[in-house]
Enzyme design. Structure first.
Site, short mmCIF file in Angstrom:
data_model
loop_
_atom_site.label_atom_id
_atom_site.label_comp_id
_atom_site.label_asym_id
_atom_site.label_seq_id
_atom_site.Cartn_x
_atom_site.Cartn_y
_atom_site.Cartn_z
N MET A 28 0.85 -1.20 0.00
CA MET A 28 0.00 0.00 0.00
C MET A 28 0.88 1.24 0.00
O MET A 28 1.61 1.51 0.97
CB MET A 28 -0.94 0.00 1.21
N CYS A 115 -2.67 -0.56 -10.19
CA CYS A 115 -2.82 0.82 -9.72
C CYS A 115 -3.78 1.59 -10.62
O CYS A 115 -3.55 1.69 -11.83
CB CYS A 115 -1.46 1.52 -9.68
N ARG A 239 -6.65 -2.82 3.51
CA ARG A 239 -7.13 -1.86 4.51
C ARG A 239 -7.55 -2.50 5.83
O ARG A 239 -7.52 -1.84 6.87
CB ARG A 239 -8.28 -1.05 3.90
C1 FMN Z 1 -3.73 3.51 0.50
C2 FMN Z 1 -3.59 2.38 -0.47
C3 FMN Z 1 -2.44 2.26 -1.22
C4 FMN Z 1 -2.28 1.19 -2.11
N1 FMN Z 1 -1.10 1.05 -2.79
C5 FMN Z 1 -0.88 -0.07 -3.53
C6 FMN Z 1 0.41 -0.35 -4.09
O1 FMN Z 1 1.39 0.37 -3.89
N2 FMN Z 1 0.52 -1.48 -4.85
C7 FMN Z 1 -0.53 -2.35 -5.07
O2 FMN Z 1 -0.38 -3.36 -5.76
N3 FMN Z 1 -1.75 -2.11 -4.54
C8 FMN Z 1 -1.94 -1.01 -3.76
N4 FMN Z 1 -3.15 -0.83 -3.15
C9 FMN Z 1 -4.20 -1.86 -3.29
C10 FMN Z 1 -4.08 -2.89 -2.16
O3 FMN Z 1 -2.86 -3.62 -2.25
C11 FMN Z 1 -5.25 -3.91 -2.22
O4 FMN Z 1 -5.17 -4.59 -3.45
C12 FMN Z 1 -6.60 -3.21 -2.10
O5 FMN Z 1 -6.61 -2.29 -1.03
C13 FMN Z 1 -7.73 -4.24 -1.92
O6 FMN Z 1 -7.59 -4.94 -0.71
P1 FMN Z 1 -8.51 -4.60 0.57
O7 FMN Z 1 -9.94 -4.66 0.14
O8 FMN Z 1 -8.10 -5.64 1.59
O9 FMN Z 1 -8.12 -3.20 1.02
C14 FMN Z 1 -3.33 0.25 -2.28
C15 FMN Z 1 -4.50 0.39 -1.53
C16 FMN Z 1 -4.64 1.42 -0.63
C17 FMN Z 1 -5.90 1.53 0.18
#
Ligand code: FMN
Length: 326
Positions: A28, A115, A239
């Site tokens: 993230m 992304c 998250r």
């Molecule tokens: C603040 C934030 C930053 C993120 N940055 C990245 C990142 O650098 N690389 C990536 O592959 N996914 C990134 N994501 C996506 C997360 O890795 C993940 O795939 C997404 O939040 C879905 O999972 P969740 O529902 O458990 O949050 C980011 C998500 C958030 C909320």
């Protein structure tokens, strides 16, 4: 620990996935820098949290040097691997950055195809590549051919819709990915609250490499539920770990323990000069936006009260008072 024994890993024996358990912490940007990662790793043993990743490292005009990758990896040493995630579309610069990452100590390299940010799309990187599965394959092939550590790919379920999820999964496999992580939302769905895990199951059926399912893991029991319902070998949380950094071990913590995490986080960022100036309190607030652990945030109104605190030092002082509680 059973993810390590899944048979599809066998053909990749030189590139065996180094994860210690089938639950992973998601990359993230702006969050999983070394300080936050180290604190989560220190609270969840290798039997609960199997590994994690750096924030994405953008590969743009030139390959990213080893010194910068080393900064992303940070000084922490834990039994669990920290993969370096790269985002870009230039095959040679990505390959060179992957070599630099391995020289900096990366035990695996992950490639970002998810992304949704405008900058990434304009640069035809991140989720922009989901419009062309052959581009996903080319990028994975170029990087996996450049290094001997496992190369993994993280995709969303699609760009506008999920109709090509199987094709995208197969493209990553054909390119030589040792694992496919699939965030089940499409680029168009961004971070919507609903998730459709059947898309993960479709990716699992399409490939023989291990699949890591991601999206909507919110409670400790969700890791197992996702794996059971989709057939994925691993599950990843984003998250949900900002809300509760103990989500992997499933331990319920006290208010004092929750506050101590945030205080330690602020202190570690200061010690390592990670976010100079007023950045430290802003980072703590970023976690408070999601935080549920230890009853530190009692209601949504109380959350707003924390977030409205303009004086960063006052916010940290309040947390220090709570951190003295048992
Ligand atoms: C603040 C934030 C930053 C993120 N940055 C990245 C990142 O650098 N690389 C990536 O592959 N996914 C990134 N994501 C996506 C997360 O890795 C993940 O795939 C997404 O939040 C879905 O999972 P969740 O529902 O458990 O949050 C980011 C998500 C958030 C909320």
């Amino acid at each position: 620990m059973d993810a390590l024994a899944v048979s599809p890993l066998a053909p990749h024996s030189a590139r065996t996935l180094p994860f210690t358990a089938p639950a992973l912490l998601a990359p993230m940007e702006g969050v999983t820098e070394p300080c936050f990662r180290d604190l989560v790793l220190s609270r969840n043993g290798p039997e609960h949290l199997g590994g994690t990743f750096t924030e994405f490292v953008r590969v743009h005009a030139t390959a990213v040097p080893r010194s910068i990758v080393r900064r992303h990896l940070g000084p922490g040493r834990f039994p669990q691997p920290v993969g370096v995630q790269l985002m870009g579309n230039d095959l040679e610069r990505l390959a060179q950055t992957a070599r630099n990452a391995v020289a900096a100590g990366a035990p695996l390299v992950d490639l970002n195809f998810g992304c949704p940010a405008k900058g990434a799309i304009a640069g035809c990187a991140g989720s922009a590549l989901l419009r062309d599965p052959s581009a996903v394959e080319r990028v994975v092939r170029a990087v996996s051919g450049a290094v001997s550590v496992p190369v993994t790919a993280k995709i969303r379920a699609g760009y506008d819709d999920a109709s090509r999820v199987e094709e995208l999964a197969r493209a990553a496999e054909q390119g030589g990915a040792a694992m496919l992580t699939i965030h089940c939302r499409t680029r168009a769905e961004a971070y919507c609250p609903e998730v459709d895990w059947t898309r993960i199951a479709r990716a699992v059926s399409a490939v023989s490499i291990p699949v890591c399912g991601n999206g909507g893991v919110e409670r400790p029991g969700d890791f197992e539920r996702l794996r059971r319902e989709t057939g994925a070998a691993l599950a990843m949380v984003g998250r949900g770990a900002l809300a509760d950094p103990w989500i992997f071990s499933g331990r319920a913590v006290s208010r004092g323990e929750a506050a101590r995490f945030l205080v330690e986080y602020a202190d570690l960022m200061r010690e390592r000069n990670q976010w100079p100036g007023g950045g430290v309190a802003a980072r703590v607030k970023q976690l408070l936006r999601y935080w549920t652990a230890g009853g530190l945030v009692e209601s949504e109104e109380h959350r707003l009260e924390w977030l409205r605190e303009k004086d960063g030092e006052a916010l940290l002082a309040r947390l220090r008072t709570l951190a003295a509680l048992p």
